[in-house]
Design a protein around this motif. Structure first.
Motif, PDB file in Angstrom:
ATOM      1  N   ALA A  48     -11.506  -3.697   2.391  1.00 44.62           N
ATOM      2  CA  ALA A  48     -12.612  -3.183   3.358  1.00 44.62           C
ATOM      3  C   ALA A  48     -11.986  -2.908   4.714  1.00 44.62           C
ATOM      4  CB  ALA A  48     -13.741  -4.366   3.429  1.00 44.62           C
ATOM      5  N   ILE A  49     -11.173  -3.452   5.200  1.00 39.30           N
ATOM      6  CA  ILE A  49     -10.679  -3.175   6.552  1.00 39.30           C
ATOM      7  C   ILE A  49      -9.935  -2.110   6.559  1.00 39.30           C
ATOM      8  CG2 ILE A  49      -8.615  -3.998   8.240  1.00 39.30           C
ATOM      9  CD1 ILE A  49      -9.803  -6.942   7.669  1.00 39.30           C
ATOM     10  N   GLU A  50      -8.987  -1.727   5.420  1.00 38.61           N
ATOM     11  CA  GLU A  50      -8.281  -0.477   5.336  1.00 38.61           C
ATOM     12  C   GLU A  50      -9.193   0.618   5.417  1.00 38.61           C
ATOM     13  OE1 GLU A  50      -5.482   2.475   5.231  1.00 38.61           O
ATOM     14  OE2 GLU A  50      -5.181   0.149   5.701  1.00 38.61           O
ATOM     15  N   ALA A  51     -10.370   0.538   4.668  1.00 39.72           N
ATOM     16  CA  ALA A  51     -11.367   1.715   4.593  1.00 39.72           C
ATOM     17  C   ALA A  51     -11.909   1.944   5.854  1.00 39.72           C
ATOM     18  CB  ALA A  51     -12.527   1.231   3.561  1.00 39.72           C
ATOM     19  N   ARG A  52     -12.350   0.839   6.440  1.00 38.52           N
ATOM     20  CA  ARG A  52     -12.908   1.032   7.949  1.00 38.52           C
ATOM     21  C   ARG A  52     -11.900   1.433   9.220  1.00 38.52           C
ATOM     22  NH1 ARG A  52     -14.193   2.048  12.359  1.00 38.52           N
ATOM     23  NH2 ARG A  52     -16.056   1.032  13.682  1.00 38.52           N
ATOM     24  N   PHE A  53     -10.623   0.878   8.719  1.00 40.25           N
ATOM     25  CA  PHE A  53      -9.575   1.230   9.938  1.00 40.25           C
ATOM     26  C   PHE A  53      -8.353   1.445   9.060  1.00 40.25           C
ATOM     27  CE2 PHE A  53     -12.308  -2.524  11.414  1.00 40.25           C
ATOM     28  CZ  PHE A  53     -13.044  -1.918  12.642  1.00 40.25           C
ATOM     29  N   PRO A  54      -8.393   2.868   8.950  1.00 39.46           N
ATOM     30  CA  PRO A  54      -7.287   3.463   7.948  1.00 39.46           C
ATOM     31  C   PRO A  54      -5.806   3.268   8.602  1.00 39.46           C
ATOM     32  CG  PRO A  54      -8.884   5.057   7.930  1.00 39.46           C
ATOM     33  CD  PRO A  54      -9.329   4.102   9.202  1.00 39.46           C
ATOM     34  N   GLY A  55      -4.846   2.666   7.855  1.00 42.17           N
ATOM     35  CA  GLY A  55      -3.477   2.668   8.299  1.00 42.17           C
ATOM     36  C   GLY A  55      -3.259   1.277   9.209  1.00 42.17           C
ATOM     37  N   THR A  56      -4.002   0.359   8.831  1.00 39.96           N
ATOM     38  CA  THR A  56      -3.901  -0.861   9.491  1.00 39.96           C
ATOM     39  C   THR A  56      -3.329  -2.172   8.782  1.00 39.96           C
ATOM     40  OG1 THR A  56      -6.247  -1.696   9.223  1.00 39.96           O
ATOM     41  CG2 THR A  56      -5.517  -0.561  11.324  1.00 39.96           C
ATOM     42  N   THR A  57      -3.249  -1.627   7.259  1.00 44.63           N
ATOM     43  CA  THR A  57      -2.822  -2.454   6.177  1.00 44.63           C
ATOM     44  C   THR A  57      -1.459  -2.029   5.521  1.00 44.63           C
ATOM     45  OG1 THR A  57      -4.250  -1.895   4.322  1.00 44.63           O
ATOM     46  CG2 THR A  57      -5.435  -3.056   5.600  1.00 44.63           C
ATOM     47  N   GLY A  58      -1.011  -2.971   4.657  1.00 44.92           N
ATOM     48  CA  GLY A  58       0.057  -2.457   3.802  1.00 44.92           C
ATOM     49  C   GLY A  58       0.327  -3.587   2.759  1.00 44.92           C
ATOM     50  N   GLU A  59       1.542  -3.563   2.117  1.00 49.19           N
ATOM     51  CA  GLU A  59       1.667  -4.585   1.142  1.00 49.19           C
ATOM     52  C   GLU A  59       1.556  -5.947   1.550  1.00 49.19           C
ATOM     53  OE1 GLU A  59       5.497  -4.104  -1.041  1.00 49.19           O
ATOM     54  OE2 GLU A  59       4.995  -1.813  -1.277  1.00 49.19           O
ATOM     55  N   ALA A  60       1.963  -6.256   2.640  1.00 44.91           N
ATOM     56  CA  ALA A  60       1.686  -7.789   3.302  1.00 44.91           C
ATOM     57  C   ALA A  60       0.573  -8.007   3.865  1.00 44.91           C
ATOM     58  CB  ALA A  60       2.794  -7.948   4.364  1.00 44.91           C
TER      59      ALA A  60
END
Length: 197
Positions: A48-60
């Protein structure tokens, strides 16, 4: 069961005080730790965070630095993030309460207790506090922290004086550790079942 909300502004020593409660046998729900779990690898808020804030998440999981840059100073973005995170943390807190149903006292360690209205959901409140210059020195010693970043964080937090005025207990951390621990012991004694509400 009595509930104690434990709060304090950044750099006040709240984590140290929370550890003292835990060492005294009081179950402590650490809302920051819950957020870290929820935002870590395979955490249930990551998508949900990635969907709202693209590029803020990864494998970790969530890259907290990148996410922080995306929301700090942007009230609308911060509110959107809180709409994702707060309900998930509330579910974790409910599971904690159920797991500790037999405890006479539990502590909810919540940095933004007053700011999020969480003070209305606890029986008593303890504020961890230190002199402003001690707080500032502690925070600026952290890796990657700048005066501007600290000022932005403090702008989101209720002033320490107001928190202290609204608290049932104030636990100082700009004193020797033994003195802080003694304050924690007094809070526990005040809230023990044989004391009147």
């Amino acid at each position: 069961m009595r509930t104690l909300g434990l709060t304090g502004s950044i750099g006040m020593g709240k984590s140290t005080v929370a550890r003292m409660f835990a060492e005294a046998g009081v179950p402590v729900f650490d809302s920051d730790a819950a957020v870290h779990r929820l935002q870590g690898p395979a955490g249930r808020t990551v998508a949900a965070i990635e969907a709202r804030f693209p590029g803020t998440t990864g494998e970790a999981g969530v890259n907290r630095t990148t996410l922080g840059e995306a929301v700090l100073g942007d009230p609308a973005a911060m509110a959107a993030l809180e709409r994702i995170v707060h309900p998930a943390v509330a579910e974790e807190r409910a599971a904690f309460v159920a797991a500790n149903a037999g405890a006479p006292l539990v502590v909810f360690d919540v940095p933004l207790l007053f700011e999020t209205g969480g003070d209305r959901a606890v029986d008593r409140i303890a504020v961890v506090s230190a002199a402003a210059e001690v707080q500032r020195a502690r925070v600026l010693a952290r890796p990657g922290m700048t005066a501007a970043k600290l000022d932005a964080i403090l702008a989101r937090q209720m002033p320490d004086a107001e928190k202290r005025a609204r608290a049932h207990f104030v636990i100082p951390t700009d004193v020797p550790l033994a003195e802080t621990r003694a304050h924690v012991g007094r809070v526990i004694a005040c809230l023990s079942p044989d004391q009147g509400r």
